[in-house]
Write a protein that holds these residues in place. Structure first.
Motif, PDB file in Angstrom:
ATOM      1  N   THR A 163     -33.912  17.343  49.118  1.00  0.00           N
ATOM      2  CA  THR A 163     -34.081  18.778  49.375  1.00  0.00           C
ATOM      3  C   THR A 163     -33.569  19.613  48.197  1.00  0.00           C
ATOM      4  N   GLY A 164     -32.455  19.175  47.611  1.00  0.00           N
ATOM      5  CA  GLY A 164     -31.930  19.868  46.427  1.00  0.00           C
ATOM      6  C   GLY A 164     -32.944  19.850  45.291  1.00  0.00           C
ATOM      7  N   GLY A 165     -33.622  18.727  45.125  1.00  0.00           N
ATOM      8  CA  GLY A 165     -34.645  18.616  44.083  1.00  0.00           C
ATOM      9  C   GLY A 165     -35.796  19.582  44.315  1.00  0.00           C
ATOM     10  N   LEU A 166     -36.191  19.730  45.570  1.00  0.00           N
ATOM     11  CA  LEU A 166     -37.292  20.653  45.892  1.00  0.00           C
ATOM     12  C   LEU A 166     -36.939  22.094  45.513  1.00  0.00           C
ATOM     13  N   ASN A 220     -28.504  34.747  48.631  1.00  0.00           N
ATOM     14  CA  ASN A 220     -29.146  35.781  49.449  1.00  0.00           C
ATOM     15  C   ASN A 220     -29.780  35.203  50.703  1.00  0.00           C
ATOM     16  N   TRP A 221     -30.383  34.039  50.522  1.00  0.00           N
ATOM     17  CA  TRP A 221     -31.054  33.381  51.632  1.00  0.00           C
ATOM     18  C   TRP A 221     -30.061  32.694  52.565  1.00  0.00           C
ATOM     19  N   GLY A 222     -28.810  32.645  52.145  1.00  0.00           N
ATOM     20  CA  GLY A 222     -27.800  31.968  52.949  1.00  0.00           C
ATOM     21  C   GLY A 222     -28.009  30.469  53.004  1.00  0.00           C
ATOM     22  N   LEU A 223     -28.539  29.893  51.927  1.00  0.00           N
ATOM     23  CA  LEU A 223     -28.716  28.437  51.894  1.00  0.00           C
ATOM     24  C   LEU A 223     -27.350  27.757  51.903  1.00  0.00           C
ATOM     25  N   PRO A 224     -27.307  26.522  52.388  1.00  0.00           N
ATOM     26  CA  PRO A 224     -26.038  25.793  52.417  1.00  0.00           C
ATOM     27  C   PRO A 224     -25.409  25.689  51.025  1.00  0.00           C
ATOM     28  N   GLU A 225     -24.097  25.627  51.016  1.00  0.00           N
ATOM     29  CA  GLU A 225     -23.309  25.547  49.779  1.00  0.00           C
ATOM     30  C   GLU A 225     -23.840  24.481  48.806  1.00  0.00           C
ATOM     31  N   VAL A 226     -24.143  23.292  49.338  1.00  0.00           N
ATOM     32  CA  VAL A 226     -24.561  22.211  48.438  1.00  0.00           C
ATOM     33  C   VAL A 226     -25.868  22.573  47.714  1.00  0.00           C
ATOM     34  N   MET A 227     -26.772  23.257  48.419  1.00  0.00           N
ATOM     35  CA  MET A 227     -28.030  23.666  47.777  1.00  0.00           C
ATOM     36  C   MET A 227     -27.757  24.738  46.715  1.00  0.00           C
ATOM     37  N   GLN A 228     -26.892  25.666  47.043  1.00  0.00           N
ATOM     38  CA  GLN A 228     -26.528  26.704  46.067  1.00  0.00           C
ATOM     39  C   GLN A 228     -25.985  26.071  44.792  1.00  0.00           C
ATOM     40  N   MET A 229     -25.139  25.052  44.960  1.00  0.00           N
ATOM     41  CA  MET A 229     -24.504  24.429  43.796  1.00  0.00           C
ATOM     42  C   MET A 229     -25.489  23.575  42.994  1.00  0.00           C
ATOM     43  N   VAL A 230     -26.384  22.891  43.712  1.00  0.00           N
ATOM     44  CA  VAL A 230     -27.421  22.110  43.024  1.00  0.00           C
ATOM     45  C   VAL A 230     -28.260  23.038  42.145  1.00  0.00           C
ATOM     46  N   ILE A 231     -28.661  24.173  42.722  1.00  0.00           N
ATOM     47  CA  ILE A 231     -29.512  25.108  41.988  1.00  0.00           C
ATOM     48  C   ILE A 231     -28.751  25.684  40.793  1.00  0.00           C
ATOM     49  N   ARG A 232     -27.517  26.073  41.027  1.00  0.00           N
ATOM     50  CA  ARG A 232     -26.754  26.727  39.976  1.00  0.00           C
ATOM     51  C   ARG A 232     -26.422  25.799  38.805  1.00  0.00           C
ATOM     52  N   TYR A 233     -26.100  24.547  39.124  1.00  0.00           N
ATOM     53  CA  TYR A 233     -25.557  23.673  38.072  1.00  0.00           C
ATOM     54  C   TYR A 233     -26.465  22.513  37.687  1.00  0.00           C
ATOM     55  N   LYS A 245     -20.430  16.984  43.030  1.00  0.00           N
ATOM     56  CA  LYS A 245     -20.960  16.569  41.719  1.00  0.00           C
ATOM     57  C   LYS A 245     -21.987  15.440  41.806  1.00  0.00           C
ATOM     58  N   THR A 246     -21.796  14.474  42.704  1.00  0.00           N
ATOM     59  CA  THR A 246     -22.745  13.349  42.720  1.00  0.00           C
ATOM     60  C   THR A 246     -24.152  13.841  43.042  1.00  0.00           C
ATOM     61  N   VAL A 247     -24.272  14.744  44.024  1.00  0.00           N
ATOM     62  CA  VAL A 247     -25.597  15.254  44.381  1.00  0.00           C
ATOM     63  C   VAL A 247     -26.171  16.085  43.232  1.00  0.00           C
ATOM     64  N   VAL A 248     -25.331  16.908  42.631  1.00  0.00           N
ATOM     65  CA  VAL A 248     -25.814  17.743  41.526  1.00  0.00           C
ATOM     66  C   VAL A 248     -26.278  16.862  40.363  1.00  0.00           C
ATOM     67  N   TYR A 249     -25.526  15.800  40.070  1.00  0.00           N
ATOM     68  CA  TYR A 249     -25.945  14.877  38.998  1.00  0.00           C
ATOM     69  C   TYR A 249     -27.236  14.147  39.375  1.00  0.00           C
ATOM     70  N   ALA A 250     -27.396  13.824  40.648  1.00  0.00           N
ATOM     71  CA  ALA A 250     -28.631  13.138  41.070  1.00  0.00           C
ATOM     72  C   ALA A 250     -29.845  14.038  40.805  1.00  0.00           C
ATOM     73  N   VAL A 251     -29.711  15.325  41.105  1.00  0.00           N
ATOM     74  CA  VAL A 251     -30.823  16.255  40.851  1.00  0.00           C
ATOM     75  C   VAL A 251     -30.992  16.473  39.343  1.00  0.00           C
ATOM     76  N   HIS A 252     -29.888  16.528  38.623  1.00  0.00           N
ATOM     77  CA  HIS A 252     -29.932  16.646  37.155  1.00  0.00           C
ATOM     78  C   HIS A 252     -30.775  15.499  36.568  1.00  0.00           C
ATOM     79  N   LEU A 253     -30.512  14.288  37.016  1.00  0.00           N
ATOM     80  CA  LEU A 253     -31.281  13.139  36.521  1.00  0.00           C
ATOM     81  C   LEU A 253     -32.717  13.166  37.053  1.00  0.00           C
ATOM     82  N   GLY A 254     -32.877  13.560  38.315  1.00  0.00           N
ATOM     83  CA  GLY A 254     -34.218  13.641  38.902  1.00  0.00           C
ATOM     84  C   GLY A 254     -35.097  14.602  38.109  1.00  0.00           C
ATOM     85  N   ASP A 255     -34.519  15.716  37.711  1.00  0.00           N
ATOM     86  CA  ASP A 255     -35.216  16.723  36.910  1.00  0.00           C
ATOM     87  C   ASP A 255     -35.685  16.105  35.585  1.00  0.00           C
ATOM     88  N   ILE A 256     -34.792  15.351  34.958  1.00  0.00           N
ATOM     89  CA  ILE A 256     -35.115  14.727  33.673  1.00  0.00           C
ATOM     90  C   ILE A 256     -36.217  13.668  33.843  1.00  0.00           C
TER      91      ILE A 256
END
Ligand SMILES: [Fe+2]
Ligand SMILES: [Fe+2]
Lengths: 310, 161
Positions: A163-166, A220-233, A245-256
């Motif tokens: 979901t963070g990736g989406l 603004n949308w009131g998304l859960p904290e983890v989604m906010q952090m994935v998007i921001r970082y 951090k593990t989820v954020v890094y997973a999306v970081h790598l997924g993006d790449i």
């Protein structure tokens, strides 16, 4: 020199430029934030499903409970599951059956496509991309982030990574309106090595980057904290809160992985940096990369076919 | 004016006047382009990974996905268009982009290019032109009669190699 002083006087502390570019960029960040405020809220069903799927311990039944209260969503899920792609012998008539066939990730993807598809599917002039490019990039990132998480199951919930990736690049749809043809300036700055990556170029030009814009929208949308952090970082995962951090890094790598597979979003191409410190949180050996890219490619093709995207 | 679009792992060859081969957005993938001046046949394969040993069962359905099986399969297709080669064929490579990373951790682009050169070498061929690496994706168009190879990337003017 006079120009330099003039610009300097007008700039805020966070947007001081030594080379005195035009005046516009000093104030654009405020305009971007104002544009974020004008985006309508998410539908109730979408907000609830995102809320749910951000929790590591949620079940498919939880997702069904939300979908059941949304007639349009129920109809859409039934239509998809009964399409020839699935080749069911008997049509699925219950929502339960439909959702268990489709699986959570597809349900979330369809919900997001229904509610924020207008942002994800539009052509992004500021990134020189065609209609659908951002959505495909997001979907590809989601699938890749989940695959990375699956290699690290003990510490990274795969569906949260999906979901963070989406959602990770949602800020691009807003920033695009402010970039327009000015991406040329970012490309020129990158060529002259005046900025270290594309997000650096966005900050230089507009005063804010797409990760931050997305984060403001998510708040603004009131998304859960983890989604906010994935998007921001997602481009600077080392700055994320330690427990996420593990989820954020997973999306970081997924993006790449998405970008390497040819699914970028346009002019930003592969102008982003890999954060080497991913190895402190996730195990993905360079030799595992080939297999990852292969399975992402196959899963992506299946999903596109199921969702009837083109 | 038939435009044959090759997806990832796609292989195409043509000698029909006015037609062209096209492949979109090569990230770390590469396009191996082969021109046969004798029969005026052009061919292209969009390879994604250097070595098929990673998933041998995929070769049967999509040999073009891997460098080691994709290049021989491309020769095969070109032979059906009349190409005798490998002798006298002209080879060009494009793609193999990477993310910004000094350590080049995920160097699939580079490994694809190296693998391609090695396989081509086995056929006695070496690329006469290449446009590899860097941090941008490439779309490649190959015109059948002229053999002109056009590259494009978002935000850049088109170029040729
Ligand atoms: Fe991004
Ligand atoms: Fe992205």
């Amino acid at each position: 020199m006079a120009c330099f002083q003039f610009c300097y006087a007008a700039a805020t502390a966070s947007t001081i430029y030594p080379r005195c570019p035009d005046m516009e960029k000093k104030t654009l960040d405020k305009e971007v934030l104002a544009a974020v405020q004008r985006i309508p809220l998410l539908s109730l069903a979408a907000a609830r499903i995102l809320e749910l799927t951000a929790r590591a311990d949620h079940t498919l039944t939880d997702v069904m409970d939300v979908a059941r209260n949304d007639a349009a969503l129920t109809a859409r899920l039934l239509k998809i599951v009964n399409s020839p792609v699935y080749g069911l012998l008997e049509p699925a008539t219950s929502l339960e059956r439909a959702i268990s066939y489709l699986g959570e990730n597809l349900v979330v993807s369809l919900v997001l496509e229904d509610t924020i598809g207008s942002y994800m599917n539009k052509p992004l002039q500021g990134y020189g991309s065609a209609s659908g490019d951002l959505w495909k990039h997001d979907l590809r990132t989601a699938i890749a982030a989940k695959e990375v998480a699956l290699l690290n199951r003990d510490r990274c919930p795969p569906d949260v990574a999906f979901t963070g990736g989406l959602l990770h690049d949602i800020g691009k749809s807003i920033l695009s309106e402010f970039l327009k043809e000015r991406y040329q300036e970012i490309l020129a700055e990158l060529a002259r090595k005046e900025v270290k990556d594309y997000v650096g170029g966005e900050r230089e030009l507009i005063g804010i980057d797409h990760a931050r814009v997305g984060y403001e929208l998510a708040r603004n949308w009131g998304l859960p904290e983890v989604m906010q952090m994935v998007i921001r970082y997602h481009h600077e995962p080392s700055l994320a809160p330690e427990d996420l951090k593990t989820v954020v890094y997973a999306v970081h790598l997924g993006d790449i992985i998405a970008m390497m597979g040819g699914y970028g979003t346009g002019t930003d191409n592969l102008f982003y940096r890999l954060d080497q410190r991913y190895t402190d949180y996730l195990v993905v050996g360079p030799d595992q990369m080939g297999m990852l890219m292969l399975s992402v490619e196959e899963k992506f093709n299946e999903t596109v076919e199921t969702m009837q995207m083109h | 004016m038939a435009e044959i679009v090759l997806g990832i792992g796609g292989i195409g060859a043509t000698n029909t006047m006015g037609s062209s081969l096209k492949t979109y957005a090569l990230g770390s993938c590469i396009a191996v382009v082969i021109l046969d001046p004798q029969t005026r046949t052009v061919g292209m394969v969009h390879v994604a990974l250097p070595d098929s040993s990673i998933k041998p069962e995929k070769v049967a359905t999509l040999p073009g996905y891997f460098v080691d099986t994709g290049i021989p399969a491309l020769f095969e297709q070109m032979r059906r268009c009349g190409t005798k080669g490998p002798k006298g064929l002209i080879v060009k490579l494009a793609g193999g982009a990477q993310i910004m990373d000094q350590n080049n951790t995920f160097n699939i682009g580079k490994r694809n290019a190296l693998a391609a050169k090695k396989i081509l070498w086995g056929f006695g061929l070496a690329p006469v032109a290449e446009d590899l690496g860097d941090n941008f994706s490439r779309t490649v168009t190959l015109a059948a009669d002229s053999g002109i190879m056009t590259l494009s990337s978002p935000g850049r003017p088109n170029w040729h190699i």
